[in-house]
Design an enzyme around this catalytic site. Structure first.
Site, PDB file in Angstrom:
ATOM      1  N   HIS A  39       0.818  -1.221   0.000  1.00 38.87           N
ATOM      2  CA  HIS A  39       0.000   0.000   0.000  1.00 38.87           C
ATOM      3  C   HIS A  39       0.851   1.270   0.000  1.00 38.87           C
ATOM      4  CE1 HIS A  39       0.070  -0.012   4.577  1.00 38.87           C
ATOM      5  NE2 HIS A  39      -0.008   1.283   4.403  1.00 38.87           N
ATOM      6  N   ASP A  63       1.285  -7.693   2.461  1.00 38.81           N
ATOM      7  CA  ASP A  63       1.355  -6.268   2.127  1.00 38.81           C
ATOM      8  C   ASP A  63       2.802  -5.801   1.916  1.00 38.81           C
ATOM      9  OD1 ASP A  63       0.906  -3.566   1.832  1.00 38.81           O
ATOM     10  OD2 ASP A  63      -0.415  -3.378   3.563  1.00 38.81           O
ATOM     11  N   SER A 122       4.049   2.223   8.503  1.00 35.25           N
ATOM     12  CA  SER A 122       3.851   1.223   7.466  1.00 35.25           C
ATOM     13  C   SER A 122       5.141   1.032   6.698  1.00 35.25           C
ATOM     14  CB  SER A 122       2.745   1.650   6.515  1.00 35.25           C
ATOM     15  OG  SER A 122       1.531   1.256   7.048  1.00 35.25           O
TER      16      SER A 122
HETATM   17  N1  ARG Z   1      -4.755   0.696   7.845  1.00 35.64           N
HETATM   18  C1  ARG Z   1      -3.470   0.697   7.232  1.00 35.64           C
HETATM   19  C2  ARG Z   1      -2.792   2.082   7.430  1.00 35.64           C
HETATM   20  O1  ARG Z   1      -3.383   2.996   7.896  1.00 35.64           O
HETATM   21  C3  ARG Z   1      -3.481   0.231   5.818  1.00 35.64           C
HETATM   22  C4  ARG Z   1      -4.196   1.112   4.839  1.00 35.64           C
HETATM   23  C5  ARG Z   1      -4.233   0.627   3.413  1.00 35.64           C
HETATM   24  N2  ARG Z   1      -5.282  -0.323   3.154  1.00 35.64           N
HETATM   25  C6  ARG Z   1      -6.608  -0.029   2.887  1.00 35.64           C
HETATM   26  N3  ARG Z   1      -7.453  -0.997   2.726  1.00 35.64           N
HETATM   27  N4  ARG Z   1      -7.055   1.185   2.748  1.00 35.64           N
HETATM   28  O2  ARG Z   1      -2.434   2.826   6.639  1.00 35.64           O
HETATM   29  N1  ASP Z   2      -1.364   1.412   8.095  1.00 36.17           N
HETATM   30  C1  ASP Z   2      -0.593   2.463   8.730  1.00 36.17           C
HETATM   31  C2  ASP Z   2       0.407   3.097   7.750  1.00 36.17           C
HETATM   32  O1  ASP Z   2       0.171   3.097   6.560  1.00 36.17           O
HETATM   33  C3  ASP Z   2       0.074   1.955   9.972  1.00 36.17           C
HETATM   34  C4  ASP Z   2      -0.809   2.124  11.164  1.00 36.17           C
HETATM   35  O2  ASP Z   2      -1.557   3.119  11.220  1.00 36.17           O
HETATM   36  O3  ASP Z   2      -0.719   1.292  12.057  1.00 36.17           O
HETATM   37  O4  ASP Z   2       1.340   3.764   8.131  1.00 36.17           O
END
Ligand code: ARG
Ligand code: ASP
Length: 715
Positions: A84, A220, A646
């Site tokens: 991502h 990921d 991330s």
């Molecule tokens: N929650 C994770 C972080 O904040 C992954 C986000 C990417 N994935 C998604 N389905 N939007 O960034």
């Molecule tokens: N998914 C988040 C990121 O993209 C990581 C988190 O918020 O735990 O940095």
């Protein structure tokens, strides 16, 4: 009785928190952190993690494009980050014929690696405390605005004058809300090429349904390579550049992880607010989060309806939808978590202790008014903060016609403030940049979003600040009129509106029905909300700085006080650990490929599984990466992470790479505001799954051969 209860609470609180939580500055680990890390099982020293004189782990952890984290995993500059995080680059190289998002991409030789014009990664060369220099001449000033101005002047001067090499940069950042300032000397590499990415059905497996959720089964990750000039220094892209030779790269461990193993996560956490007073947390839970969630809820429902029926719209809105849904879901989890853990009550009780410390130290004059002032200012700012969030979510974020109109409103402002040339420069930047935005814009979808969001805006945002144009309208009629008449609904119209000299453009804009509405909304906001909001927010900044200063000064000696995240390099550490999300339920810390197959829904856009992976699963063909006939996929730990972490390396007790951080668990998403070690967990992909996908799934064994594997089981 009360004292006893308080004592019991303190005891629990300090013993639990004693080993958990915190994002620490890598140059300051000696002492408390090092001792604690060793007690958790770490075999390295603080100097192995951060050293100025010889290579250390920090030399393998660059900031990835300013947002995510990445790590070097070979002597030839091979770089690992999340799928991502590399998504934009993977998408940019994708066409209908070469759909790398859907099918994955693997460079089978360096010649096939794909350059990315707008990408960069930044390494930290060294970190120095420059607080005294930054705060010089500040203590004599009385007004907060003057103090801020002086600090900014000092920072600008120091950034330009402190020693560094010609290809390096100086950056100064504040820690502990203005109580400490650190200099970062950095090196930025701009030739970074795409090397590999799994298909989205692996790299984004589970998509939004599984986002922020454990148990998780997402691979990921994506791979890049840093290129440098022949002297190994940063250089603009050139086909003559050579693979970067790092000062350090991570050996990759296939030895595996088990519960209670030590882990360290090294990366660039973006922003946390762990030292807010209870009154601020209350405001987030009761007012601000619900408002933001409501707006996004409506916007997402509209988009989802169209995306399910129309494949072209699904493609146009996929990335936008994911990004809006990400924080929508986060805020829901955050509010639930704050309520469930009684964060406000715990903060209130902490504030009682704080008041006692202040009294005992005889510091009432200096710190005695902080908490009552917080109560007062937060009460005062409440309607302005709410209006600001509604404006941001409705106008600047989720209704695209309004967002585009706002960009033009800013253009008109530029002309008013700085004249024709500034206007022309800005217009000439803006117009081509909008081409991409319009490519993914659908008028019918946006009209429905507009209708819903304007109705919310007019009824929920504090009315006293809203312009007459917005109040008490028929929003369906209003939407129909604007979307049939405004030139903002298509790129040709947008371009036509912005053609000509400033006077002509501004006249055209002010005759456009869509623009006129945005302008009325923006002007009302600029007049009724932002000045007062800024004034009160400045007060909050000053209070928060003083509060932080008092906490640092008066807390018990063994208190573990870490600075809030600010996008600088940090170390967080803990153990591989499961958790109990609710009564009688325990979540194991490791998931396996079996779980991917349990979730498999053929043809589904979130839970499809590629045939090749199914075949490998059926044959249990895991090579050296499996464990007792099973293929580990993800694991969780007690590392305190946030957005920006991330792509961060998860490192074992000896400094080897065991995982790749990418998310947090649902019950612990409130950790940006309140970290509860019993349920806050970060989620990592197991490096064995990453290697398995590269080697067995993609057949790109040459990339694994380039790495240094450790922990290989003897046959
Ligand atoms: N929650 C994770 C972080 O904040 C992954 C986000 C990417 N994935 C998604 N389905 N939007 O960034
Ligand atoms: N998914 C988040 C990121 O993209 C990581 C988190 O918020 O735990 O940095």
């Amino acid at each position: 009785m009360r004292i006893l209860r308080l004592l019991a609470f303190l005891l629990v609180f300090t013993t639990v928190s004693a080993q958990q939580g915190g994002m620490w500055i890598p140059s300051l680990l000696k002492g408390m952190n090092e001792k604690e890390m060793k007690s958790l099982g770490m075999k390295m020293s603080a100097q192995d993690i951060y050293d100025v004189n010889k290579s250390s782990l920090k030399d393998a952890v660059p900031h990835f494009n300013g947002g995510c984290t990445s790590e070097v995993i070979s002597s030839k500059g091979l770089l690992l980050t999340n799928h991502h995080c590399g998504y934009g680059e993977i998408q940019a190289h994708s066409t209908v014929d070469h759909d790398y998002l859907t099918n994955g991409f693997w460079a089978m030789s360096m010649a096939e690696e794909l350059p990315n014009p707008d990408m960069e990664v930044t390494f930290i060369v060294r970190i120095e405390d420059v607080s005294t220099k930054v705060l010089e001449g500040v203590s004599g000033l009385t007004s907060e605005a003057d103090k801020q101005k002086k600090i900014q002047e000092n920072i600008t001067k120091l950034t330009a004058s402190l020693p560094k090499e010609s290809w390096q940069e100086n950056k100064i950042r504040t820690f502990y809300e203005g109580n400490q300032y650190m200099l970062f000397v950095t090196e930025t590499y701009k030739d970074v090429r795409l090397v590999g990415a799994p298909p989205s059905s692996i790299g984004k497996f589970g998509s939004d349904t599984d986002n922020w959720v454990w148990p998780r089964h997402t691979g990921d990750f994506s791979l890049f390579r840093i290129y440098a000039g022949k002297d190994n220094k940063p250089a603009a892209y050139s086909k003559d550049n050579v693979p970067y030779t790092p000062k350090h790269f991570f050996p990759v461990s296939i030895g595996g992880v088990k519960e209670n193993d030590f882990t360290l996560v090294f990366g660039y956490p973006g922003r946390t607010t762990e030292y807010l007073p209870a009154v601020a947390v209350e405001q987030i839970v009761n007012s601000l989060n619900p408002a933001k969630i409501e707006v996004r809820d409506a916007a997402l429902k509209v988009a989802d309806g169209f995306m399910r029926k129309d494949n072209a719209i699904k493609i146009q809105y996929a990335a936008k939808y994911a990004s809006i849904a990400n924080y929508w879901k986060k805020w829901i989890g955050e509010s639930q978590g704050l309520k469930k853990t009684n964060a406000v009550a715990i903060k209130r009780s902490y504030e009682k202790d704080f008041a006692n410390w202040v009294n005992k130290a005889g510091k009432q004059e200096e710190y005695g008014n902080i908490l009552p002032e917080f109560e007062k200012v937060y009460k005062e700012i409440a309607p302005y903060a709410l209006a600001r969030d509604y404006f941001t979510e409705v106008v600047l974020r989720n209704t695209e016609l309004l967002t585009m109109g706002y960009r033009l409103y800013q253009l008109e402002q530029v002309y008013n403030a700085r004249g024709e040339q500034a206007f022309t420069d800005r217009r000439n930047n803006l117009v081509p940049a909008m081409a991409d935005v319009y490519k993914d814009f659908n008028k019918t979808v946006d009209e429905k979003v507009f209708e819903q969001l304007m109705a919310i805006y007019a009824t929920k945002s504090p009315k006293q600040f809203l312009p007459a144009e917005v109040l008490n309208q028929d929003y369906s009629k209003m939407a129909a009129e604007i979307y049939s008449q405004s030139q903002l609904t298509n790129y040709a119209g947008f371009k036509e509106l912005t053609e000509g000299d400033a006077k002509t453009v501004i006249a055209k804009l002010n005759a456009d029905k869509g623009y006129k509405l945005v302008k009325a909304m923006a002007e009302a906001y600029a007049k009724n909300v932002s000045p007062k909001y800024d004034e009160l927010n400045l007060k909050i900044t000053a209070l928060q700085r003083n509060y932080m200063k008092a906490i640092l000064e008066l807390s018990p000696k063994d208190a573990r006080i870490f600075p809030d995240a600010n996008s600088t390099l940090r170390v967080t550490y803990g153990k591989v650990k499961g958790y109990e999300p609710r009564d009688a339920t325990y979540y194991e810390p490791v998931t396996y490929l079996d779980g991917v197959m349990e979730k498999y829904v053929p043809g589904d856009y979130e839970f499809d599984v590629p045939q090749k992976l199914i075949d490998l699963y059926n044959k249990k063909d895991y090579g050296q990466y499996g464990e007792n006939g099973k293929m580990p996929v993800c694991f969780i730990g007690t590392n305190h992470t946030t957005g920006g972490n991330s792509g961060s390396p998860a490192i074992d007790a000896n400094g080897n790479l065991i995982g790749l951080n990418f998310d947090r668990v649902w019950e612990g998403t409130m950790s940006d505001i309140y970290y509860d070690p019993s349920i806050c967990r970060n989620i990592m992909v197991d490096m064995r799954y990453v290697l398995f996908i590269i080697d067995k799934y993609a057949g790109a064994k040459h990339l694994v051969d380039e790495m240094k594997l450790v922990g290989i089981k003897k046959k």
